[in-house]
Write a protein that holds these residues in place. Sequence first.
Motif, PDB file in Angstrom:
ATOM      1  N   ASP A  60      45.893  36.046  37.217  1.00  0.00           N
ATOM      2  CA  ASP A  60      45.897  35.699  36.122  1.00  0.00           C
ATOM      3  C   ASP A  60      46.431  37.940  35.578  1.00  0.00           C
ATOM      4  OD1 ASP A  60      46.451  35.659  33.493  1.00  0.00           O
ATOM      5  OD2 ASP A  60      45.478  33.599  33.151  1.00  0.00           O
ATOM      6  N   VAL A  61      47.216  37.873  35.484  1.00  0.00           N
ATOM      7  CA  VAL A  61      47.318  39.799  35.891  1.00  0.00           C
ATOM      8  C   VAL A  61      47.233  39.209  34.564  1.00  0.00           C
ATOM      9  CG1 VAL A  61      50.550  39.075  35.071  1.00  0.00           C
ATOM     10  CG2 VAL A  61      49.393  41.218  35.902  1.00  0.00           C
ATOM     11  N   MET A  62      47.605  38.770  33.095  1.00  0.00           N
ATOM     12  CA  MET A  62      47.048  39.266  31.529  1.00  0.00           C
ATOM     13  C   MET A  62      45.497  39.069  31.221  1.00  0.00           C
ATOM     14  SD  MET A  62      50.315  39.700  30.511  1.00  0.00           S
ATOM     15  CE  MET A  62      49.791  40.671  28.863  1.00  0.00           C
ATOM     16  N   ARG A  63      44.487  38.493  32.198  1.00  0.00           N
ATOM     17  CA  ARG A  63      43.559  38.858  31.909  1.00  0.00           C
ATOM     18  C   ARG A  63      42.918  39.851  32.129  1.00  0.00           C
ATOM     19  NH1 ARG A  63      39.984  32.895  32.906  1.00  0.00           N
ATOM     20  NH2 ARG A  63      41.761  32.379  34.218  1.00  0.00           N
ATOM     21  N   TRP A  64      43.827  39.751  33.536  1.00  0.00           N
ATOM     22  CA  TRP A  64      43.261  40.723  34.987  1.00  0.00           C
ATOM     23  C   TRP A  64      43.464  41.888  33.978  1.00  0.00           C
ATOM     24  CZ3 TRP A  64      44.640  45.845  36.248  1.00  0.00           C
ATOM     25  CH2 TRP A  64      44.278  46.430  37.392  1.00  0.00           C
ATOM     26  N   TYR A  65      44.703  42.005  33.427  1.00  0.00           N
ATOM     27  CA  TYR A  65      44.885  43.610  32.237  1.00  0.00           C
ATOM     28  C   TYR A  65      43.673  43.754  31.377  1.00  0.00           C
ATOM     29  CZ  TYR A  65      46.768  47.747  30.387  1.00  0.00           C
ATOM     30  OH  TYR A  65      47.659  48.481  30.045  1.00  0.00           O
ATOM     31  N   GLN A  66      43.685  42.789  30.506  1.00  0.00           N
ATOM     32  CA  GLN A  66      42.858  42.621  29.426  1.00  0.00           C
ATOM     33  C   GLN A  66      41.200  42.979  29.804  1.00  0.00           C
ATOM     34  OE1 GLN A  66      43.398  43.021  26.253  1.00  0.00           O
ATOM     35  NE2 GLN A  66      45.767  42.574  27.309  1.00  0.00           N
ATOM     36  N   ALA A  67      41.085  42.516  31.276  1.00  0.00           N
ATOM     37  CA  ALA A  67      39.513  42.983  31.555  1.00  0.00           C
ATOM     38  C   ALA A  67      38.972  44.544  31.671  1.00  0.00           C
ATOM     39  CB  ALA A  67      39.251  41.793  33.168  1.00  0.00           C
ATOM     40  N   TYR A  68      40.585  45.097  32.720  1.00  0.00           N
ATOM     41  CA  TYR A  68      40.594  46.626  33.049  1.00  0.00           C
ATOM     42  C   TYR A  68      40.818  47.237  31.520  1.00  0.00           C
ATOM     43  CZ  TYR A  68      42.822  50.395  33.875  1.00  0.00           C
ATOM     44  OH  TYR A  68      43.636  52.308  34.099  1.00  0.00           O
ATOM     45  N   LEU A  69      41.293  47.162  30.545  1.00  0.00           N
ATOM     46  CA  LEU A  69      41.083  47.104  29.505  1.00  0.00           C
ATOM     47  C   LEU A  69      39.691  47.223  28.769  1.00  0.00           C
ATOM     48  CD1 LEU A  69      44.718  47.109  27.122  1.00  0.00           C
ATOM     49  CD2 LEU A  69      43.754  49.287  29.110  1.00  0.00           C
ATOM     50  N   ALA A  70      38.631  47.234  28.660  1.00  0.00           N
ATOM     51  CA  ALA A  70      37.521  46.362  28.582  1.00  0.00           C
ATOM     52  C   ALA A  70      36.379  47.305  29.577  1.00  0.00           C
ATOM     53  CB  ALA A  70      37.197  44.569  28.606  1.00  0.00           C
ATOM     54  N   ILE A  71      36.955  47.057  30.481  1.00  0.00           N
ATOM     55  CA  ILE A  71      36.062  48.594  30.831  1.00  0.00           C
ATOM     56  C   ILE A  71      35.945  49.616  30.317  1.00  0.00           C
ATOM     57  CG2 ILE A  71      35.538  50.628  32.746  1.00  0.00           C
ATOM     58  CD1 ILE A  71      37.393  48.420  35.077  1.00  0.00           C
ATOM     59  N   PRO A  72      34.221  50.567  29.691  1.00  0.00           N
ATOM     60  CA  PRO A  72      34.047  51.710  29.158  1.00  0.00           C
ATOM     61  C   PRO A  72      35.320  52.700  29.876  1.00  0.00           C
ATOM     62  CG  PRO A  72      32.287  50.265  29.614  1.00  0.00           C
ATOM     63  CD  PRO A  72      33.133  49.144  30.308  1.00  0.00           C
ATOM     64  N   GLU A  73      35.753  53.544  29.052  1.00  0.00           N
ATOM     65  CA  GLU A  73      36.480  54.555  29.368  1.00  0.00           C
ATOM     66  C   GLU A  73      35.820  55.075  29.753  1.00  0.00           C
ATOM     67  OE1 GLU A  73      40.036  57.578  26.520  1.00  0.00           O
ATOM     68  OE2 GLU A  73      38.359  56.666  25.693  1.00  0.00           O
ATOM     69  N   ASP A  74      34.730  55.506  29.504  1.00  0.00           N
ATOM     70  CA  ASP A  74      34.417  56.701  31.150  1.00  0.00           C
ATOM     71  C   ASP A  74      34.236  56.212  32.646  1.00  0.00           C
ATOM     72  OD1 ASP A  74      31.911  54.824  30.005  1.00  0.00           O
ATOM     73  OD2 ASP A  74      30.815  56.274  30.477  1.00  0.00           O
ATOM     74  N   GLU A  75      34.396  54.891  32.029  1.00  0.00           N
ATOM     75  CA  GLU A  75      33.909  54.159  33.886  1.00  0.00           C
ATOM     76  C   GLU A  75      35.675  53.867  34.184  1.00  0.00           C
ATOM     77  OE1 GLU A  75      30.974  51.355  34.060  1.00  0.00           O
ATOM     78  OE2 GLU A  75      29.582  52.390  32.582  1.00  0.00           O
ATOM     79  N   ARG A  76      36.356  54.012  33.763  1.00  0.00           N
ATOM     80  CA  ARG A  76      37.834  52.784  33.643  1.00  0.00           C
ATOM     81  C   ARG A  76      38.801  53.238  34.502  1.00  0.00           C
ATOM     82  NH1 ARG A  76      40.788  52.699  28.466  1.00  0.00           N
ATOM     83  NH2 ARG A  76      39.097  51.009  27.917  1.00  0.00           N
TER      84      ARG A  76
END
Length: 265
Positions: A60-76
């Motif tokens: 699910d690309v949309m849920r995957w992308y939302q989970a990507y954005l949820a990674i803390p910025e210093d670790e993303r």
Amino acid sequence: MNPTGLLEVTAVRRPTPRTVRVTFTGAGLRELEPWPDQQLKLLFPPPGRPVRLPSSAADDVMRWYQAYLAIPEDERPVMRSYTVRGRDGATIDVDFVLHSDVASDGPATSWARRAAPGDVLGRYGPDPAYRRPLSTADTVLLAGDETALPAIATLLSEVDNAVAFVEVADAAEEQPLPVHWLHRDGAPHGTKLLEAVRDAPLGPGAAAWLAGEAGMVRALRRHLVGERGLDKGVIEFTGYWRRALTQDDAPTSDDLADAREKLGG
């Protein structure tokens, strides 16, 4: 095939002075079905950190992308789109174009300069949902700069009725491909390509595939539609990069207009 996972570098080569070809291996690559212009997203970890993948359903690309954005910025990880240049069993090749000025490097280019076997990146794709059908036009014009070379190379392997024009920095950047090479040799980016496309004979049943710097792609599209009479529907186009801007910068009004047109709006 699971469209998300890790990639490990197994080899690094320089097919031209400004091109770094990186060979990756990773789980699921052997089962990857090949198709022309096969794109994937590479995830580059922050300096000194391992790559962190989103924790979400990979199908699910949309849920995957939302989970990507949820990674803390210093670790993303930084995400960039690339095209598979080639594959051999459980490995794929990806080409990175280097700038002449190291100071203008983005995170992906900077990584490519120092890439070595054992380095690890994340990936999303290639995803069959983004596979596009090949044109059945009488003539297919392929036009782009050096960033479009991986896609053009794979398209030429499948499209018999293609004519290709590629603009590169100079003669040293040519690769063994059946294309019309155009050397900038200091000329403004895209001018040699636009001149060549203007002079190219195109029949009434022609279609076009355009990619590279976004402003250059727009100029080519305007010429093909406004001066050559091609229907917008037979022109496939992608702005891979933007002069003086990165993929992290906000879209310009031209970028938004391009996106609306690609979506049929």
